[in-house]
Scaffold this active site. Sequence first.
Site, PDB file in Angstrom:
ATOM      1  NE  ARG A 232      81.984 -16.593  -3.174  1.00 14.37           N
ATOM      2  CZ  ARG A 232      82.684 -17.637  -2.707  1.00 14.37           C
ATOM      3  NH1 ARG A 232      82.268 -18.869  -2.934  1.00 14.37           N
ATOM      4  NH2 ARG A 232      83.765 -17.446  -1.984  1.00 14.37           N
ATOM      5  CD  GLU A 261      75.927 -18.907  -0.084  1.00 11.22           C
ATOM      6  OE1 GLU A 261      76.765 -18.854   0.833  1.00 11.22           O
ATOM      7  OE2 GLU A 261      76.170 -19.404  -1.183  1.00 11.22           O
ATOM      8  CG  HIS A 279      78.806 -21.885   0.450  1.00  8.06           C
ATOM      9  ND1 HIS A 279      78.861 -20.541   0.162  1.00  8.06           N
ATOM     10  CD2 HIS A 279      80.027 -22.374   0.114  1.00  8.06           C
ATOM     11  CE1 HIS A 279      80.055 -20.235  -0.329  1.00  8.06           C
ATOM     12  NE2 HIS A 279      80.783 -21.337  -0.363  1.00  8.06           N
TER      13      HIS A 279
HETATM   14  P1  NAP Z   1      90.944 -19.838  -9.895  1.00  9.86           P
HETATM   15  O1  NAP Z   1      92.026 -20.846  -9.944  1.00  9.86           O
HETATM   16  O2  NAP Z   1      91.296 -18.392  -9.861  1.00  9.86           O
HETATM   17  O3  NAP Z   1      89.984 -20.118 -11.151  1.00  9.86           O
HETATM   18  C1  NAP Z   1      89.017 -19.230 -11.584  1.00  9.86           C
HETATM   19  C2  NAP Z   1      88.796 -19.475 -13.062  1.00  9.86           C
HETATM   20  O4  NAP Z   1      87.699 -18.670 -13.508  1.00  9.86           O
HETATM   21  C3  NAP Z   1      89.986 -19.120 -13.917  1.00  9.86           C
HETATM   22  O5  NAP Z   1      90.201 -20.146 -14.840  1.00  9.86           O
HETATM   23  C4  NAP Z   1      89.582 -17.849 -14.643  1.00  9.86           C
HETATM   24  O6  NAP Z   1      90.185 -17.800 -15.936  1.00  9.86           O
HETATM   25  C5  NAP Z   1      88.076 -18.010 -14.721  1.00  9.86           C
HETATM   26  N1  NAP Z   1      87.377 -16.735 -14.745  1.00  9.86           N
HETATM   27  C6  NAP Z   1      87.502 -15.718 -13.860  1.00  9.86           C
HETATM   28  N2  NAP Z   1      86.701 -14.704 -14.211  1.00  9.86           N
HETATM   29  C7  NAP Z   1      86.075 -15.084 -15.350  1.00  9.86           C
HETATM   30  C8  NAP Z   1      85.139 -14.458 -16.202  1.00  9.86           C
HETATM   31  N3  NAP Z   1      84.680 -13.209 -15.970  1.00  9.86           N
HETATM   32  N4  NAP Z   1      84.692 -15.145 -17.278  1.00  9.86           N
HETATM   33  C9  NAP Z   1      85.152 -16.384 -17.540  1.00  9.86           C
HETATM   34  N5  NAP Z   1      86.055 -17.033 -16.764  1.00  9.86           N
HETATM   35  C10 NAP Z   1      86.497 -16.384 -15.672  1.00  9.86           C
HETATM   36  O7  NAP Z   1      90.012 -20.064  -8.633  1.00  9.86           O
HETATM   37  P2  NAP Z   1      89.626 -21.454  -7.934  1.00  9.86           P
HETATM   38  O8  NAP Z   1      90.564 -21.743  -6.841  1.00  9.86           O
HETATM   39  O9  NAP Z   1      89.404 -22.473  -8.989  1.00  9.86           O
HETATM   40  O10 NAP Z   1      88.201 -21.022  -7.288  1.00  9.86           O
HETATM   41  C11 NAP Z   1      87.157 -20.614  -8.122  1.00  9.86           C
HETATM   42  C12 NAP Z   1      85.975 -20.122  -7.326  1.00  9.86           C
HETATM   43  O11 NAP Z   1      85.288 -21.210  -6.735  1.00  9.86           O
HETATM   44  C13 NAP Z   1      86.265 -19.205  -6.133  1.00  9.86           C
HETATM   45  O12 NAP Z   1      86.520 -17.873  -6.527  1.00  9.86           O
HETATM   46  C14 NAP Z   1      85.004 -19.326  -5.312  1.00  9.86           C
HETATM   47  O13 NAP Z   1      84.060 -18.343  -5.704  1.00  9.86           O
HETATM   48  C15 NAP Z   1      84.481 -20.711  -5.673  1.00  9.86           C
HETATM   49  N6  NAP Z   1      84.577 -21.653  -4.527  1.00  9.86           N
HETATM   50  C16 NAP Z   1      83.436 -22.194  -4.025  1.00  9.86           C
HETATM   51  C17 NAP Z   1      83.519 -23.100  -2.988  1.00  9.86           C
HETATM   52  C18 NAP Z   1      82.298 -23.729  -2.414  1.00  9.86           C
HETATM   53  O14 NAP Z   1      82.310 -24.140  -1.256  1.00  9.86           O
HETATM   54  N7  NAP Z   1      81.207 -23.862  -3.166  1.00  9.86           N
HETATM   55  C19 NAP Z   1      84.746 -23.428  -2.443  1.00  9.86           C
HETATM   56  C20 NAP Z   1      85.888 -22.861  -2.972  1.00  9.86           C
HETATM   57  C21 NAP Z   1      85.783 -21.970  -4.029  1.00  9.86           C
HETATM   58  P3  NAP Z   1      90.472 -16.402 -16.668  1.00  9.86           P
HETATM   59  O15 NAP Z   1      91.182 -15.531 -15.697  1.00  9.86           O
HETATM   60  O16 NAP Z   1      91.281 -16.801 -17.861  1.00  9.86           O
HETATM   61  O17 NAP Z   1      89.134 -15.872 -17.047  1.00  9.86           O
HETATM   62  C1  8YV Z   2      83.904 -21.615   2.037  1.00  6.25           C
HETATM   63  C2  8YV Z   2      84.404 -20.861  -0.362  1.00  6.25           C
HETATM   64  O1  8YV Z   2      82.540 -21.847   2.079  1.00  6.25           O
HETATM   65  O2  8YV Z   2      86.751 -20.836  -0.462  1.00  6.25           O
HETATM   66  C3  8YV Z   2      85.708 -20.343  -0.875  1.00  6.25           C
HETATM   67  O3  8YV Z   2      85.677 -19.440  -1.726  1.00  6.25           O
HETATM   68  O4  8YV Z   2      83.371 -20.477  -0.819  1.00  6.25           O
HETATM   69  C4  8YV Z   2      84.367 -21.931   0.656  1.00  6.25           C
HETATM   70  O5  8YV Z   2      85.543 -22.628   0.741  1.00  6.25           O
HETATM   71  C5  8YV Z   2      84.152 -20.319   2.670  1.00  6.25           C
HETATM   72  O6  8YV Z   2      85.303 -19.701   2.294  1.00  6.25           O
HETATM   73  C6  8YV Z   2      84.116 -20.453   4.175  1.00  6.25           C
HETATM   74  O7  8YV Z   2      83.482 -19.383   4.753  1.00  6.25           O
END
Ligand code: NAP
Ligand code: 8YV
Length: 318
Positions: A232, A261, A279
């Site tokens: 994020r 954004e 994004h």
């Molecule tokens: P997830 O499985 O919950 O993984 C999040 C990881 O972050 C966990 O390993 C967690 O471990 C760690 N974490 C959380 N808070 C933390 C902190 N304060 N300090 C250090 N580590 C921390 O989630 P995911 O499915 O992988 O998704 C992760 C993130 O990717 C989403 O929340 C979203 O913001 C982002 N995302 C972006 C896109 C995009 O289009 N760019 C798409 C999808 C997701 P611990 O709990 O052990 O700390």
């Molecule tokens: C998408 C994301 O951009 O899943 C998330 O956390 O950041 C992305 O997959 C978003 O959710 C669609 O609006």
Amino acid sequence: MADIEIVLTGNVIASAEAALDRDFKVHRLLDIADQAAWLREHSTRIRAIAATNGLPVDAALIAALPNLEIIAGFGVGYDNIDVTEAARRGIIVTNTPDVLTDEVADLTVGLLLATVRQIPQADRFLRAGHWLEKRFPFTATLRGRTIGIFGLGRIGLAIAQRLAAFGVRIIYHNRNKRDDVPYQYIETLPALAETADVLIVATPGGANTHHAIDAHVLSALGPDGILINIGRGSIVDEAALATALQKGIILSAGLDVFEDEPRVPQALIDVENTVLLPHVGSASVFTRDAMGQLMVDNLTAWFAGRGPLTPVPETPVP
Ligand code: NAP
Ligand code: 8YV
């Protein structure tokens, strides 16, 4: 369930909008000019919110809907939803985990390669006709690098598994050490940045990670360091990052997410050593369809009495 009334906070992929329209009576907040007046008149009939990422579902909106049962997010990240307030009121929040993991991990690897080998810069160079005059400058390399993953969760692990094939060393930092991965755990984020020369950010946004990547962490990453952020925008202090890029405190950055954004700081656009994406981590038709389907499935399962399919940990199934 076609008589169940729900609010849709923004735009989602057409397949999901069609499924919502088929299964529910949908009110689109974006189409309502005077939302406060509309909410006063209709609030008691609304039982669910379909929440698109980026548009906040805050305490005020939750409080305005006294019969709200469930908030179904379109995305795995739910920092746009006041989950504490939802939990306090016994309202379920769901997200869309797993169905987007591979897509986002693929994109992250692409963004890393694009940043380290300057692929967009080379493309711009050719299109501008410069190849007729000189060669494109030699770039940095992925060879010999140590990749530090901040947030080794579902997406972070999928990134690590892909990068393992590139023969690089992988280390990570979470709040909790994982016992199920072969990668070295680093106790703190500054130590991760100090040890790595590529820092990939894959944690959630929100208060816990706000500006975690600050001037101190960037300085620890060092002059050969590359920052990749697909988590994020709020996780990175963008002003500190712009300074670090301008002054050579780090080498370059690849960013898919930004704090405000779709507005991107001009300072990040003006420097040559960034690769900037709007994004798009999960933004293929295939994956957005799957995310939309899971969001709708959460709502239909809930109203069929089968409980939510993917509730977030803060609002477990009652
Ligand atoms: P997830 O499985 O919950 O993984 C999040 C990881 O972050 C966990 O390993 C967690 O471990 C760690 N974490 C959380 N808070 C933390 C902190 N304060 N300090 C250090 N580590 C921390 O989630 P995911 O499915 O992988 O998704 C992760 C993130 O990717 C989403 O929340 C979203 O913001 C982002 N995302 C972006 C896109 C995009 O289009 N760019 C798409 C999808 C997701 P611990 O709990 O052990 O700390
Ligand atoms: C998408 C994301 O951009 O899943 C998330 O956390 O950041 C992305 O997959 C978003 O959710 C669609 O609006």
